[in-house]
Design a protein around this motif. Structure first.
Motif, PDB file in Angstrom:
ATOM      1  N   LYS A 281      36.236   0.072  32.692  1.00  0.00           N
ATOM      2  CA  LYS A 281      35.496   1.235  32.178  1.00  0.00           C
ATOM      3  C   LYS A 281      36.481   2.351  31.885  1.00  0.00           C
ATOM      4  CE  LYS A 281      31.361   3.985  32.732  1.00  0.00           C
ATOM      5  NZ  LYS A 281      30.090   4.170  33.446  1.00  0.00           N
ATOM      6  N   PRO A 282      36.704   2.667  30.620  1.00  0.00           N
ATOM      7  CA  PRO A 282      36.053   2.010  29.485  1.00  0.00           C
ATOM      8  C   PRO A 282      36.732   0.683  29.137  1.00  0.00           C
ATOM      9  CG  PRO A 282      37.589   3.650  28.683  1.00  0.00           C
ATOM     10  CD  PRO A 282      37.619   3.760  30.186  1.00  0.00           C
ATOM     11  N   ALA A 283      35.943  -0.239  28.604  1.00  0.00           N
ATOM     12  CA  ALA A 283      36.500  -1.455  28.021  1.00  0.00           C
ATOM     13  C   ALA A 283      37.027  -1.088  26.639  1.00  0.00           C
ATOM     14  CB  ALA A 283      35.432  -2.531  27.926  1.00  0.00           C
ATOM     15  N   VAL A 284      38.325  -1.296  26.425  1.00  0.00           N
ATOM     16  CA  VAL A 284      38.954  -0.927  25.148  1.00  0.00           C
ATOM     17  C   VAL A 284      39.065  -2.178  24.283  1.00  0.00           C
ATOM     18  CG1 VAL A 284      41.003   0.024  24.034  1.00  0.00           C
ATOM     19  CG2 VAL A 284      40.246   0.938  26.250  1.00  0.00           C
ATOM     20  N   ILE A 285      38.426  -2.128  23.112  1.00  0.00           N
ATOM     21  CA  ILE A 285      38.405  -3.261  22.191  1.00  0.00           C
ATOM     22  C   ILE A 285      39.014  -2.825  20.864  1.00  0.00           C
ATOM     23  CG2 ILE A 285      36.943  -4.926  20.964  1.00  0.00           C
ATOM     24  CD1 ILE A 285      34.879  -4.563  23.236  1.00  0.00           C
ATOM     25  N   ILE A 286      40.051  -3.548  20.430  1.00  0.00           N
ATOM     26  CA  ILE A 286      40.733  -3.225  19.169  1.00  0.00           C
ATOM     27  C   ILE A 286      40.444  -4.308  18.139  1.00  0.00           C
ATOM     28  CG2 ILE A 286      42.960  -2.767  18.072  1.00  0.00           C
ATOM     29  CD1 ILE A 286      44.047  -1.868  20.752  1.00  0.00           C
ATOM     30  N   MET A 287      40.039  -3.882  16.954  1.00  0.00           N
ATOM     31  CA  MET A 287      39.746  -4.799  15.851  1.00  0.00           C
ATOM     32  C   MET A 287      40.946  -4.853  14.913  1.00  0.00           C
ATOM     33  SD  MET A 287      36.541  -5.382  16.753  1.00  0.00           S
ATOM     34  CE  MET A 287      35.834  -6.264  15.355  1.00  0.00           C
ATOM     35  N   VAL A 288      41.453  -6.071  14.631  1.00  0.00           N
ATOM     36  CA  VAL A 288      42.603  -6.214  13.737  1.00  0.00           C
ATOM     37  C   VAL A 288      42.309  -7.283  12.694  1.00  0.00           C
ATOM     38  CG1 VAL A 288      44.190  -5.511  15.571  1.00  0.00           C
ATOM     39  CG2 VAL A 288      43.790  -7.946  15.173  1.00  0.00           C
ATOM     40  N   GLY A 289      43.111  -7.290  11.622  1.00  0.00           N
ATOM     41  CA  GLY A 289      42.936  -8.287  10.572  1.00  0.00           C
ATOM     42  C   GLY A 289      43.438  -7.781   9.241  1.00  0.00           C
ATOM     43  N   VAL A 290      43.429  -8.655   8.244  1.00  0.00           N
ATOM     44  CA  VAL A 290      43.895  -8.269   6.916  1.00  0.00           C
ATOM     45  C   VAL A 290      42.805  -7.503   6.173  1.00  0.00           C
ATOM     46  CG1 VAL A 290      45.452 -10.267   6.793  1.00  0.00           C
ATOM     47  CG2 VAL A 290      43.168 -10.423   5.782  1.00  0.00           C
ATOM     48  N   ASN A 291      43.135  -7.035   4.985  1.00  0.00           N
ATOM     49  CA  ASN A 291      42.185  -6.273   4.179  1.00  0.00           C
ATOM     50  C   ASN A 291      40.991  -7.132   3.763  1.00  0.00           C
ATOM     51  OD1 ASN A 291      43.735  -3.687   3.726  1.00  0.00           O
ATOM     52  ND2 ASN A 291      45.206  -5.161   2.915  1.00  0.00           N
ATOM     53  N   GLY A 292      39.807  -6.522   3.775  1.00  0.00           N
ATOM     54  CA  GLY A 292      38.646  -7.137   3.159  1.00  0.00           C
ATOM     55  C   GLY A 292      37.951  -8.236   3.938  1.00  0.00           C
ATOM     56  N   VAL A 293      38.275  -8.388   5.222  1.00  0.00           N
ATOM     57  CA  VAL A 293      37.655  -9.472   5.993  1.00  0.00           C
ATOM     58  C   VAL A 293      36.374  -9.035   6.694  1.00  0.00           C
ATOM     59  CG1 VAL A 293      39.795 -10.750   6.347  1.00  0.00           C
ATOM     60  CG2 VAL A 293      39.134  -8.988   7.998  1.00  0.00           C
ATOM     61  N   GLY A 294      36.122  -7.717   6.742  1.00  0.00           N
ATOM     62  CA  GLY A 294      34.913  -7.232   7.387  1.00  0.00           C
ATOM     63  C   GLY A 294      35.132  -6.669   8.778  1.00  0.00           C
TER      64      GLY A 294
ATOM     65  N   GLU B 251      43.483   9.995  20.988  1.00  0.00           N
ATOM     66  CA  GLU B 251      42.360  10.916  21.189  1.00  0.00           C
ATOM     67  C   GLU B 251      41.090  10.159  21.586  1.00  0.00           C
ATOM     68  OE1 GLU B 251      39.720  14.090  18.539  1.00  0.00           O
ATOM     69  OE2 GLU B 251      41.849  13.785  18.047  1.00  0.00           O
ATOM     70  N   THR B 252      40.864   9.014  20.957  1.00  0.00           N
ATOM     71  CA  THR B 252      39.638   8.254  21.227  1.00  0.00           C
ATOM     72  C   THR B 252      39.613   7.704  22.649  1.00  0.00           C
ATOM     73  OG1 THR B 252      39.576   7.567  18.903  1.00  0.00           O
ATOM     74  CG2 THR B 252      38.157   6.381  20.422  1.00  0.00           C
ATOM     75  N   VAL B 253      40.687   7.069  23.062  1.00  0.00           N
ATOM     76  CA  VAL B 253      40.705   6.462  24.395  1.00  0.00           C
ATOM     77  C   VAL B 253      40.693   7.537  25.481  1.00  0.00           C
ATOM     78  CG1 VAL B 253      41.925   4.888  25.943  1.00  0.00           C
ATOM     79  CG2 VAL B 253      41.904   4.433  23.485  1.00  0.00           C
ATOM     80  N   THR B 254      41.388   8.640  25.237  1.00  0.00           N
ATOM     81  CA  THR B 254      41.364   9.759  26.191  1.00  0.00           C
ATOM     82  C   THR B 254      39.953  10.305  26.338  1.00  0.00           C
ATOM     83  OG1 THR B 254      43.644  10.371  25.626  1.00  0.00           O
ATOM     84  CG2 THR B 254      42.290  12.048  26.688  1.00  0.00           C
ATOM     85  N   LYS B 255      39.261  10.468  25.212  1.00  0.00           N
ATOM     86  CA  LYS B 255      37.882  10.973  25.230  1.00  0.00           C
ATOM     87  C   LYS B 255      36.957   9.989  25.940  1.00  0.00           C
ATOM     88  CE  LYS B 255      34.249  12.663  22.099  1.00  0.00           C
ATOM     89  NZ  LYS B 255      34.280  14.061  22.537  1.00  0.00           N
ATOM     90  N   ALA B 256      37.169   8.706  25.729  1.00  0.00           N
ATOM     91  CA  ALA B 256      36.324   7.684  26.357  1.00  0.00           C
ATOM     92  C   ALA B 256      36.458   7.727  27.873  1.00  0.00           C
ATOM     93  CB  ALA B 256      36.702   6.297  25.829  1.00  0.00           C
ATOM     94  N   LYS B 257      37.688   7.925  28.363  1.00  0.00           N
ATOM     95  CA  LYS B 257      37.904   8.006  29.811  1.00  0.00           C
ATOM     96  C   LYS B 257      37.248   9.263  30.386  1.00  0.00           C
ATOM     97  CE  LYS B 257      41.581   6.755  31.968  1.00  0.00           C
ATOM     98  NZ  LYS B 257      42.972   6.662  32.445  1.00  0.00           N
ATOM     99  N   ALA B 258      37.447  10.384  29.705  1.00  0.00           N
ATOM    100  CA  ALA B 258      36.917  11.652  30.203  1.00  0.00           C
ATOM    101  C   ALA B 258      35.397  11.715  30.097  1.00  0.00           C
ATOM    102  CB  ALA B 258      37.537  12.808  29.423  1.00  0.00           C
ATOM    103  N   GLY B 259      34.847  11.056  29.087  1.00  0.00           N
ATOM    104  CA  GLY B 259      33.411  11.140  28.841  1.00  0.00           C
ATOM    105  C   GLY B 259      32.594  10.036  29.482  1.00  0.00           C
ATOM    106  N   ASN B 260      33.228   9.234  30.330  1.00  0.00           N
ATOM    107  CA  ASN B 260      32.512   8.177  31.053  1.00  0.00           C
ATOM    108  C   ASN B 260      31.844   7.172  30.118  1.00  0.00           C
ATOM    109  OD1 ASN B 260      31.937   7.101  33.623  1.00  0.00           O
ATOM    110  ND2 ASN B 260      29.852   7.925  33.561  1.00  0.00           N
TER     111      ASN B 260
END
Length: 286
Positions: free
Chosen positions: A83-96, A157-166
């Motif tokens: 908590k928080p579970a950090v999930i990163i989305m990766v891939g080439v262009n145009g895959v969705g 900024e996002t991960v820091t906010k996620a930790k602070a904001g529960n």
């Protein structure tokens, strides 16, 4: 599914009382056309030939072999234990990637999770707006900066906010990058390191377009050299006859397919179920 008819044709060959050499050639060709891969195709055909001498049910044996090829010790479920579970989305262009992230986020919200989006694809003009639209639909806050901003700063900024904001889960979109461009791949490594300094990364999901077949396997190999991929999201699965790429990716990389995209709706990004997949491929449970 575009592979409709593939399983029926294959089963009709295997149902013959006296399978000839040309029939085995057809079975081999069909398995290869489905992008199952040369190694597993050869292994499956060898097992089928052995079973044929024992008058076994070859369709059932084929299903068993496909299930065997799909076995994995890795979990197909998202790891949400941190908590928080950090999930990163990766891939080439145009895959969705962005669409898949939006759908996963919406599903997590519907199951009671507090989710935060990070728009770290700062290169594509429409990426932030697209993610914000998904956020508005699902009531998910989006951390975003202007186009061209440093993606690593958005991640920080996002991960820091996620930790602070529960928050329970933070999902990070990243720019589509050609797996042949070393500078962009190096940048991805930087984004991952920035996130890791703030919180452990739970998942790095590689999004692949199922319609590209074996090229998807090439992409997966290169991305896995840069990032510790934990799972694959296979999009546009409803538009391909190359369903066997699921097996090829898992066997080559040892990375489980966790989601399949089978349509446009939010709930059409579904958790991968090996039994359902084999039934669909062989058309044995329509």
């Amino acid at each position: 599914m575009k592979f409709r008819g593939w399983g029926t044709a294959l089963r009709s060959v295997l149902a013959k009382s006296d399978i000839q050499a040309q029939d085995w050639e057809e079975v081999t060709e069909q398995l290869l056309l489905a992008d199952i891969g040369a190694h597993w195709t050869a292994q499956i055909v060898a097992r089928l030939k052995q079973s044929a001498t024992n008058k076994a049910d070859l369709t059932k044996e084929l299903a068993n072999q496909l299930m065997l090829a799909l076995q994995t010790t890795a979990s197909r479920e998202l790891d949400l234990s941190a908590k928080p579970a950090v999930i990163i989305m990766v891939g080439v262009n145009g895959v969705g990637k962005t669409t898949s992230m939006g759908k996963i986020g919406a599903q997590l919200v519907s199951s009671g999770h507090k989710v935060l989006f990070g728009a770290a694809d700062t290169f594509r003009a429409a990426a932030v707006a697209q993610l914000q639209t998904w956020g508005e639909r699902s009531g998910i806050e989006v951390v975003a900066k202007e186009q061209g901003a440093d993606p690593a700063s958005v991640v920080h900024e996002t991960v820091t906010k996620a930790k602070a904001g529960n928050f329970d889960v933070v999902l990070l979109d990243t720019a589509g990058r050609l797996h042949t461009k070393s500078a962009l791949m190096d940048e991805l490594g930087k984004v991952i390191k920035v996130a890791q300094r703030i919180a452990p990364i739970s998942e790095i999901l590689l999004v692949i377009d199922a319609t590209v077949g074996q090229n998807g396997l090439t992409q997966a190999k290169v991305f896995s050299e840069v990032a510790p991929i934990t799972g694959v999201v296979l999009t546009k699965f409803d538009g391909t006859a190359k369903g066997g790429i699921v097996i090829a990716i898992q066997q080559e990389l040892g990375v489980p397919v966790k989601y399949l995209g089978i349509g446009e709706g939010v709930m059409d990004l579904v958790p991968f179920d090996p039994v359902w997949f084999v039934d669909q491929l062989l058309e044995t449970n329509l």
